[in-house]
Design a protein around this motif. Structure first.
Motif, PDB file in Angstrom:
ATOM      1  N   TYR A   1       0.819  -1.231   0.158  1.00 25.33           N
ATOM      2  CA  TYR A   1      -0.015  -0.231  -0.012  1.00 25.33           C
ATOM      3  C   TYR A   1       0.796   1.213   0.044  1.00 25.33           C
ATOM      4  CZ  TYR A   1      -3.900  -3.247   1.064  1.00 25.33           C
ATOM      5  OH  TYR A   1      -4.760  -4.210   1.013  1.00 25.33           O
ATOM      6  N   THR A   2       2.074   1.039  -0.419  1.00 24.21           N
ATOM      7  CA  THR A   2       2.937   2.281  -0.363  1.00 24.21           C
ATOM      8  C   THR A   2       2.551   3.312  -1.245  1.00 24.21           C
ATOM      9  OG1 THR A   2       4.817   0.494  -0.009  1.00 24.21           O
ATOM     10  CG2 THR A   2       5.434   3.072  -0.570  1.00 24.21           C
ATOM     11  N   GLY A   3       2.126   3.030  -2.425  1.00 22.84           N
ATOM     12  CA  GLY A   3       1.696   3.987  -3.534  1.00 22.84           C
ATOM     13  C   GLY A   3       0.171   4.514  -3.035  1.00 22.84           C
ATOM     14  N   VAL A   4      -0.625   3.881  -2.165  1.00 27.72           N
ATOM     15  CA  VAL A   4      -2.046   4.311  -1.864  1.00 27.72           C
ATOM     16  C   VAL A   4      -1.672   5.466  -0.847  1.00 27.72           C
ATOM     17  CG1 VAL A   4      -4.000   3.629  -0.583  1.00 27.72           C
ATOM     18  CG2 VAL A   4      -2.982   1.976  -2.122  1.00 27.72           C
ATOM     19  N   VAL A   5      -0.668   5.085   0.127  1.00 24.55           N
ATOM     20  CA  VAL A   5      -0.492   6.216   1.118  1.00 24.55           C
ATOM     21  C   VAL A   5       0.183   7.333   0.562  1.00 24.55           C
ATOM     22  CG1 VAL A   5       1.539   6.615   2.992  1.00 24.55           C
ATOM     23  CG2 VAL A   5      -0.057   4.357   2.956  1.00 24.55           C
ATOM     24  N   LEU A   6       0.942   7.379  -0.519  1.00 25.40           N
ATOM     25  CA  LEU A   6       1.534   8.569  -1.220  1.00 25.40           C
ATOM     26  C   LEU A   6       0.824   9.069  -1.959  1.00 25.40           C
ATOM     27  CD1 LEU A   6       4.342   9.845  -1.755  1.00 25.40           C
ATOM     28  CD2 LEU A   6       4.521   8.317  -3.914  1.00 25.40           C
ATOM     29  N   GLU A   7      -0.201   8.670  -2.381  1.00 24.65           N
ATOM     30  CA  GLU A   7      -1.142   9.378  -3.326  1.00 24.65           C
ATOM     31  C   GLU A   7      -2.452  10.173  -2.379  1.00 24.65           C
ATOM     32  OE1 GLU A   7      -3.246   7.168  -6.131  1.00 24.65           O
ATOM     33  OE2 GLU A   7      -1.195   6.411  -6.807  1.00 24.65           O
ATOM     34  N   PHE A   8      -2.485   9.870  -0.836  1.00 28.40           N
ATOM     35  CA  PHE A   8      -3.418  10.549  -0.376  1.00 28.40           C
ATOM     36  C   PHE A   8      -2.910  11.977  -0.014  1.00 28.40           C
ATOM     37  CE2 PHE A   8      -5.856  11.022   3.750  1.00 28.40           C
ATOM     38  CZ  PHE A   8      -7.100  10.995   3.065  1.00 28.40           C
ATOM     39  N   GLY A   9      -3.929  12.897  -0.149  1.00 22.35           N
ATOM     40  CA  GLY A   9      -3.296  14.276  -0.110  1.00 22.35           C
ATOM     41  C   GLY A   9      -3.673  14.984   1.247  1.00 22.35           C
ATOM     42  N   PRO A  10      -4.873  14.621   1.918  1.00 18.19           N
ATOM     43  CA  PRO A  10      -5.279  15.116   3.164  1.00 18.19           C
ATOM     44  C   PRO A  10      -4.422  14.932   4.267  1.00 18.19           C
ATOM     45  CG  PRO A  10      -7.153  14.353   1.950  1.00 18.19           C
ATOM     46  CD  PRO A  10      -5.996  13.878   1.278  1.00 18.19           C
ATOM     47  N   PRO A  11      -4.496  15.664   5.386  1.00 16.97           N
ATOM     48  CA  PRO A  11      -3.779  15.203   6.486  1.00 16.97           C
ATOM     49  C   PRO A  11      -3.994  13.737   7.104  1.00 16.97           C
ATOM     50  CG  PRO A  11      -4.881  17.236   7.016  1.00 16.97           C
ATOM     51  CD  PRO A  11      -5.247  16.883   5.665  1.00 16.97           C
ATOM     52  N   THR A  12      -2.837  13.118   7.323  1.00 19.56           N
ATOM     53  CA  THR A  12      -3.089  11.825   7.763  1.00 19.56           C
ATOM     54  C   THR A  12      -2.648  11.412   9.282  1.00 19.56           C
ATOM     55  OG1 THR A  12      -2.964  10.638   5.357  1.00 19.56           O
ATOM     56  CG2 THR A  12      -2.269   9.367   7.418  1.00 19.56           C
ATOM     57  N   LEU A  13      -3.156  10.933   9.986  1.00 17.24           N
ATOM     58  CA  LEU A  13      -2.617  10.820  11.616  1.00 17.24           C
ATOM     59  C   LEU A  13      -2.314   9.286  11.593  1.00 17.24           C
ATOM     60  CD1 LEU A  13      -2.325  11.661  14.432  1.00 17.24           C
ATOM     61  CD2 LEU A  13      -4.773  11.123  14.637  1.00 17.24           C
ATOM     62  N   ILE A  14      -0.939   9.094  12.100  1.00 14.80           N
ATOM     63  CA  ILE A  14       0.070   8.024  11.993  1.00 14.80           C
ATOM     64  C   ILE A  14      -0.036   7.734  13.564  1.00 14.80           C
ATOM     65  CG2 ILE A  14       1.654   6.683  11.454  1.00 14.80           C
ATOM     66  CD1 ILE A  14       1.933   9.042   9.226  1.00 14.80           C
ATOM     67  N   LEU A  15      -0.589   6.813  14.306  1.00 17.48           N
ATOM     68  CA  LEU A  15      -0.674   6.775  15.727  1.00 17.48           C
ATOM     69  C   LEU A  15      -0.009   5.390  15.971  1.00 17.48           C
ATOM     70  CD1 LEU A  15      -3.924   7.798  17.111  1.00 17.48           C
ATOM     71  CD2 LEU A  15      -1.901   8.903  17.407  1.00 17.48           C
ATOM     72  N   THR A  16       1.026   5.320  16.927  1.00 16.16           N
ATOM     73  CA  THR A  16       1.381   4.041  17.327  1.00 16.16           C
ATOM     74  C   THR A  16       1.737   4.022  18.799  1.00 16.16           C
ATOM     75  OG1 THR A  16       3.206   2.180  16.876  1.00 16.16           O
ATOM     76  CG2 THR A  16       4.001   4.378  16.878  1.00 16.16           C
ATOM     77  N   GLY A  17       1.922   2.878  19.389  1.00 18.44           N
ATOM     78  CA  GLY A  17       2.555   3.060  20.782  1.00 18.44           C
ATOM     79  C   GLY A  17       3.832   2.872  20.614  1.00 18.44           C
ATOM     80  N   ALA A  18       4.755   3.832  21.576  1.00 20.05           N
ATOM     81  CA  ALA A  18       5.936   3.833  21.437  1.00 20.05           C
ATOM     82  C   ALA A  18       6.690   2.514  21.810  1.00 20.05           C
ATOM     83  CB  ALA A  18       6.509   4.700  22.468  1.00 20.05           C
ATOM     84  N   ASP A  19       5.950   1.622  22.351  1.00 20.31           N
ATOM     85  CA  ASP A  19       6.624   0.331  22.802  1.00 20.31           C
ATOM     86  C   ASP A  19       5.985  -1.123  22.060  1.00 20.31           C
ATOM     87  OD1 ASP A  19       7.679   1.833  24.804  1.00 20.31           O
ATOM     88  OD2 ASP A  19       6.315   1.316  26.284  1.00 20.31           O
ATOM     89  N   ASP A  20       5.435  -0.631  20.834  1.00 20.64           N
ATOM     90  CA  ASP A  20       4.856  -1.502  20.137  1.00 20.64           C
ATOM     91  C   ASP A  20       5.709  -2.851  19.858  1.00 20.64           C
ATOM     92  OD1 ASP A  20       3.483  -3.340  18.345  1.00 20.64           O
ATOM     93  OD2 ASP A  20       2.374  -1.494  17.516  1.00 20.64           O
ATOM     94  N   GLN A  21       5.417  -3.958  20.519  1.00 22.32           N
ATOM     95  CA  GLN A  21       6.536  -5.261  20.200  1.00 22.32           C
ATOM     96  C   GLN A  21       6.167  -6.038  18.926  1.00 22.32           C
ATOM     97  OE1 GLN A  21       7.527  -7.063  24.080  1.00 22.32           O
ATOM     98  NE2 GLN A  21       5.772  -6.458  24.680  1.00 22.32           N
TER      99      GLN A  21
END
Ligand code: MLT
Length: 266
Positions: free
Chosen positions: A195-215
């Motif tokens: 989905y790399t291309g799908v992410v790249l093509e999306f223009g509006p703000p994208t919020l990327i959330l992760t836990g800092a300790d995701d194992q």
């Protein structure tokens, strides 16, 4: 709540009003993980949280299942609910793959994108071999074996000592999954596309959330999404693991609440 979408029962929660926000759970979970989000986010959006096909209270039909099956299910559910305006699609882990597949198929129906503890790249060869092993494990020993294998990686290390109640709650959710749903989802994840291309093509703000300790999915995958997106913001939630939305709900909800108005400013 339950509705019938193309002859199949789909269960979902629906709260609040205003702009639609779809919350898609990960593997091997169900919509009940969003309990700490629903009432809070309902004050800011029309929140729809479905059980993916076969999980929770949604009926399991079909074989094989692909990411596109889950994405089409979401579209059909929103259609059934009369939601045709673009929505913010939020997906956790496997739900993030579904969100990206939904964006791939229905870009005109996506206003905002929230990618939570997920990644945009497909399974590696080793990853695909791992899926096959887990499919065999699920078939031989059931959901409890999958839960046992995954549970030690679901939370921040700190959560296991500080929140045994939460650990027990998640374990129970994981053990509820049916074997056909597990097998189908593992196959869908194995076959998912890049989905790399799908992410790249999306223009509006994208919020990327992760836990800092995701194992389970390291935060470096979220950083890769940020680097690969046009308008992405990455927030690492401290003392949060793979299910940071349950471990740190206040911080998690606050980030979503701050993100939603950004979509209207564009
Ligand atoms: C999930 O948490 O949804 C899955 O474990 C993600 C994955 O296995 O790729």
């Amino acid at each position: 709540m339950k509705t019938t979408v193309t002859d199949r029962t789909t269960a979902y929660d629906e709260v609040g009003q205003g702009f639609p926000l779809v919350l898609i759970h990960g593997f091997p979970l169900n919509r009940s993980i969003w309990k700490p989000q629903l009432d809070v986010l309902a004050k800011y959006a029309h929140v729809i949280a479905p059980d993916l096909r076969g999980f929770g209270e949604s009926e399991m039909v079909g074989d094989p299942i692909l990411m596109s099956t889950y994405a089409d299910d979401i579209r059909e559910l929103l259609d059934t609910l009369g939601i045709n305006e673009p929505a913010t699609i939020a997906g956790h882990s496997m739900g993030g793959y579904v969100a990206l597949e939904y964006l791939n198929r229905y870009p005109a129906h996506v206003e905002g994108l929230i990618l939570i503890n997920t990644k945009m790249t497909p399974d590696t060869i080793q990853g695909k071999e791992g899926r096959d092993r887990n499919i065999a494990l699920a078939k031989q020993k059931g959901a409890s074996a999958i839960a046992e294998a995954m549970l030690p990686k679901m939370f921040s290390p700190k959560t296991y000592t500080s929140r045994p109640d939460l650990v027990a709650q998640l374990k129970a959710i994981m053990e509820q999954a049916s074997v056909p749903a597990l097998v189908a989802a593992l196959g869908a994840m194995k076959e998912r596309q890049d989905y790399t291309g799908v992410v790249l093509e999306f223009g509006p703000p994208t919020l990327i959330l992760t836990g800092a300790d995701d194992q389970l999915i390291p935060p470096s995958e979220s950083e890769a999404i940020r680097l690969g997106s046009r308008n992405g913001t990455l927030v690492m939630i401290p003392d949060g693991g793979h299910v940071a939305s349950m471990e740190q709900p206040e911080l998690f909800n606050q980030e979503v609440i701050q993100y939603l108005p950004l979509l209207r400013e564009e």
